[in-house]
Design a protein around this motif. Structure first.
Motif, PDB file in Angstrom:
ATOM      1  N   LYS A  47       0.871  -1.188  -0.125  1.00 57.47           N
ATOM      2  CA  LYS A  47      -0.083   0.108  -0.110  1.00 57.47           C
ATOM      3  C   LYS A  47       0.796   1.210  -0.012  1.00 57.47           C
ATOM      4  O   LYS A  47       2.173   1.145   0.058  1.00 57.47           O
ATOM      5  CB  LYS A  47      -0.903   0.021   1.360  1.00 57.47           C
ATOM      6  CG  LYS A  47      -1.896  -1.231   1.183  1.00 57.47           C
ATOM      7  CD  LYS A  47      -2.815  -1.068   2.334  1.00 57.47           C
ATOM      8  CE  LYS A  47      -3.974  -2.280   2.224  1.00 57.47           C
ATOM      9  NZ  LYS A  47      -5.027  -2.217   3.075  1.00 57.47           N
TER      10      LYS A  47
ATOM     11  N   TYR B 197       1.015   5.198   1.819  1.00 55.11           N
ATOM     12  CA  TYR B 197       0.488   6.104   2.994  1.00 55.11           C
ATOM     13  C   TYR B 197       1.261   7.347   2.720  1.00 55.11           C
ATOM     14  O   TYR B 197       2.295   7.447   2.279  1.00 55.11           O
ATOM     15  CB  TYR B 197       0.833   5.423   4.320  1.00 55.11           C
ATOM     16  CG  TYR B 197       0.085   4.300   4.463  1.00 55.11           C
ATOM     17  CD1 TYR B 197      -1.081   3.961   4.733  1.00 55.11           C
ATOM     18  CD2 TYR B 197       0.783   3.036   4.345  1.00 55.11           C
ATOM     19  CE1 TYR B 197      -1.833   2.767   5.077  1.00 55.11           C
ATOM     20  CE2 TYR B 197       0.134   1.672   4.502  1.00 55.11           C
ATOM     21  CZ  TYR B 197      -1.194   1.444   4.833  1.00 55.11           C
ATOM     22  OH  TYR B 197      -1.944   0.462   5.179  1.00 55.11           O
TER      23      TYR B 197
ATOM     24  N   GLU C 244      -4.186   6.362   3.842  1.00 52.78           N
ATOM     25  CA  GLU C 244      -4.093   5.525   2.761  1.00 52.78           C
ATOM     26  C   GLU C 244      -4.036   6.122   1.510  1.00 52.78           C
ATOM     27  O   GLU C 244      -5.317   7.086   1.438  1.00 52.78           O
ATOM     28  CB  GLU C 244      -4.602   4.184   2.922  1.00 52.78           C
ATOM     29  CG  GLU C 244      -4.361   3.180   1.683  1.00 52.78           C
ATOM     30  CD  GLU C 244      -5.162   2.020   1.736  1.00 52.78           C
ATOM     31  OE1 GLU C 244      -5.088   1.309   0.926  1.00 52.78           O
ATOM     32  OE2 GLU C 244      -5.572   1.737   2.927  1.00 52.78           O
ATOM     33  N   ARG C 245      -3.310   6.125   0.674  1.00 55.39           N
ATOM     34  CA  ARG C 245      -3.307   6.867  -0.860  1.00 55.39           C
ATOM     35  C   ARG C 245      -3.732   5.731  -1.955  1.00 55.39           C
ATOM     36  O   ARG C 245      -3.177   4.829  -1.804  1.00 55.39           O
ATOM     37  CB  ARG C 245      -2.136   7.653  -1.055  1.00 55.39           C
ATOM     38  CG  ARG C 245      -1.355   8.499  -0.125  1.00 55.39           C
ATOM     39  CD  ARG C 245      -2.045   9.906  -0.396  1.00 55.39           C
ATOM     40  NE  ARG C 245      -2.097  10.392  -1.756  1.00 55.39           N
ATOM     41  CZ  ARG C 245      -1.007  10.972  -2.324  1.00 55.39           C
ATOM     42  NH1 ARG C 245      -0.177  11.414  -1.444  1.00 55.39           N
ATOM     43  NH2 ARG C 245      -1.347  11.396  -3.374  1.00 55.39           N
ATOM     44  N   GLN C 246      -4.467   6.353  -2.572  1.00 59.23           N
ATOM     45  CA  GLN C 246      -5.106   5.675  -3.929  1.00 59.23           C
ATOM     46  C   GLN C 246      -3.954   5.992  -5.235  1.00 59.23           C
ATOM     47  O   GLN C 246      -4.611   7.184  -5.332  1.00 59.23           O
ATOM     48  CB  GLN C 246      -6.539   5.581  -4.087  1.00 59.23           C
ATOM     49  CG  GLN C 246      -7.222   5.028  -2.928  1.00 59.23           C
ATOM     50  CD  GLN C 246      -6.944   3.459  -2.865  1.00 59.23           C
ATOM     51  OE1 GLN C 246      -6.915   2.879  -3.820  1.00 59.23           O
ATOM     52  NE2 GLN C 246      -6.828   3.211  -1.434  1.00 59.23           N
TER      53      GLN C 246
END
Length: 83
Positions: free
Chosen positions: A69, A71, A80-82
């Protein structure tokens, strides 16, 4: 200060990711995942500047380096980053 983290399950993919990014001129720091992030199931991470994040993720995907993931920290909080 904002910091970006790309997390990995173990040290081997983190090291591979760091090599890929360094060859492309992206500065990273490999480290054990901070305790507050380790609860999310990740053992190691690459720390990098926010302006390098999109490029770094693209490079890792292109080179098939598995990561968990992404962050961002801002003032001590974790998001959390997409990407």
């Amino acid at each position: 200060m904002k910091t970006e983290f790309i997390t990995f399950r173990s040290v081997t993919p983190a090291q591979r990711g760091q090599r890929v990014l360094q060859r492309a001129g992206v500065d990273t720091l490999i480290q054990r995942t901070p305790r507050w992030m380790a609860e999310k199931g990740c053992g190691y991470c690459l720390r990098l500047r926010p302006e390098e994040l999109i490029r770094a993720v693209d490079l890792l995907r292109r080179e098939n380096v598995p990561f968990s993931k992404v962050y961002a920290t801002v003032g001590g909080s974790l998001e959390e980053r997409q990407v």
